[in-house]
Design a protein around this motif. Sequence first.
Motif, mmCIF file in Angstrom:
data_model
loop_
_atom_site.group_PDB
_atom_site.id
_atom_site.type_symbol
_atom_site.label_atom_id
_atom_site.label_comp_id
_atom_site.label_asym_id
_atom_site.label_seq_id
_atom_site.Cartn_x
_atom_site.Cartn_y
_atom_site.Cartn_z
ATOM 1 N N LEU A 228 11.262 -2.146 18.116
ATOM 2 C CA LEU A 228 9.866 -1.711 18.165
ATOM 3 C C LEU A 228 9.192 -1.902 16.813
ATOM 4 N N LYS A 229 9.907 -1.584 15.749
ATOM 5 C CA LYS A 229 9.336 -1.716 14.404
ATOM 6 C C LYS A 229 9.053 -3.186 14.083
ATOM 7 N N GLN A 230 9.988 -4.057 14.422
ATOM 8 C CA GLN A 230 9.805 -5.482 14.146
ATOM 9 C C GLN A 230 8.667 -6.068 14.980
ATOM 10 N N PHE A 231 8.592 -5.652 16.242
ATOM 11 C CA PHE A 231 7.554 -6.169 17.136
ATOM 12 C C PHE A 231 6.172 -5.732 16.665
ATOM 13 N N SER A 232 6.020 -4.456 16.344
ATOM 14 C CA SER A 232 4.711 -3.955 15.918
ATOM 15 C C SER A 232 4.307 -4.541 14.569
ATOM 16 N N HIS A 233 5.270 -4.746 13.683
ATOM 17 C CA HIS A 233 4.994 -5.404 12.405
ATOM 18 C C HIS A 233 4.449 -6.809 12.648
ATOM 19 N N ARG A 234 5.124 -7.561 13.503
ATOM 20 C CA ARG A 234 4.730 -8.937 13.762
ATOM 21 C C ARG A 234 3.317 -9.011 14.350
ATOM 22 N N LEU A 235 2.984 -8.094 15.262
ATOM 23 C CA LEU A 235 1.671 -8.129 15.895
ATOM 24 C C LEU A 235 0.549 -7.766 14.927
ATOM 25 N N LEU A 236 0.738 -6.711 14.137
ATOM 26 C CA LEU A 236 -0.368 -6.184 13.340
ATOM 27 C C LEU A 236 -0.374 -6.650 11.883
ATOM 28 N N LEU A 237 0.756 -7.136 11.391
ATOM 29 C CA LEU A 237 0.800 -7.662 10.026
ATOM 30 C C LEU A 237 1.002 -9.171 9.987
ATOM 31 N N GLY A 238 1.560 -9.717 11.056
ATOM 32 C CA GLY A 238 1.890 -11.133 11.067
ATOM 33 C C GLY A 238 3.357 -11.356 10.744
ATOM 34 N N ARG A 239 3.795 -12.569 10.903
ATOM 35 C CA ARG A 239 5.210 -12.879 10.697
ATOM 36 C C ARG A 239 5.595 -12.891 9.219
ATOM 37 N N THR A 240 4.654 -13.230 8.347
ATOM 38 C CA THR A 240 4.970 -13.416 6.930
ATOM 39 C C THR A 240 3.826 -12.918 6.057
ATOM 40 N N LEU A 241 4.165 -12.197 4.986
ATOM 41 C CA LEU A 241 3.209 -11.816 3.971
ATOM 42 C C LEU A 241 3.828 -12.074 2.603
ATOM 43 N N THR A 242 3.025 -12.466 1.668
ATOM 44 C CA THR A 242 3.528 -12.631 0.311
ATOM 45 C C THR A 242 3.742 -11.253 -0.307
ATOM 46 N N PRO A 243 4.553 -11.161 -1.349
ATOM 47 C CA PRO A 243 4.718 -9.876 -2.032
ATOM 48 C C PRO A 243 3.394 -9.282 -2.501
ATOM 49 N N ALA A 244 2.489 -10.126 -2.976
ATOM 50 C CA ALA A 244 1.188 -9.629 -3.444
ATOM 51 C C ALA A 244 0.374 -9.063 -2.289
#
Length: 223
Positions: free
Chosen positions: A58-74
């Motif tokens: 659930l955590k991985q799925f919700s992260h992917r939907l609302l944050l996207g698959r990849t974010l830079t450290p910044a």
Amino acid sequence: MQHFAIYDMDKTITAAPTWTRFLVHAARRRAPWRLALLPVVGVAGLAYLVKRLDRAGLKQFSHRLLLGRTLTPAQIEQVAEGFAAHEAEYGVLQGARERIAQDRADGYRLVMATASHGYYAAGIARRLGFDHVVATQARRSEGGDILSLLDGENCYGPAKLVMVEAWLAGQGLDRRDCHIRAYSDHVSDAPLLAWADEPFAVNAHAPLISLAKAKGWPLLDWR
């Protein structure tokens, strides 16, 4: 003898759970169109309730939907620090602030042990004066970008105790040389509480209240 006070975060230190609110905060600032996907996250939450999806999934799925698959450290730092600053100022229970201050005054090293993602929990912990954080971690790409996948276990239930023990060993400390207080609102932290020398059920829900009464653990209410 080393003295540690180990605190859960959501609904122990904070008045409310943080994960969904962090996702909304991040989506609103980075890609507001993703907020339209919140109902899909809600459906995934129902799948978790009927045991078709575990917490990590659930955590991985919700992260992917609302944050996207990849974010830079910044990128993750920008949204995480903004959320942490607001939560530390407005979302922390006064009773928790007072107990944290008392434990520090009593010579305890403060450890936050939380299922929340470390990329924002660390900012909250730092602002509250914690010394260490044990948290769920996000996997990183070869280039160091934050992925929606977990790196290791979700820091929840029995896994939280395993991760705390690993952290303690990583500090070069023997459990027998430590005196440990632990605070949590949820029965999922029963392994950690039972392991502690001084377990406290804080703002507890009904299952933990029952367990605490059976075990003789003190009940605290910081709400």
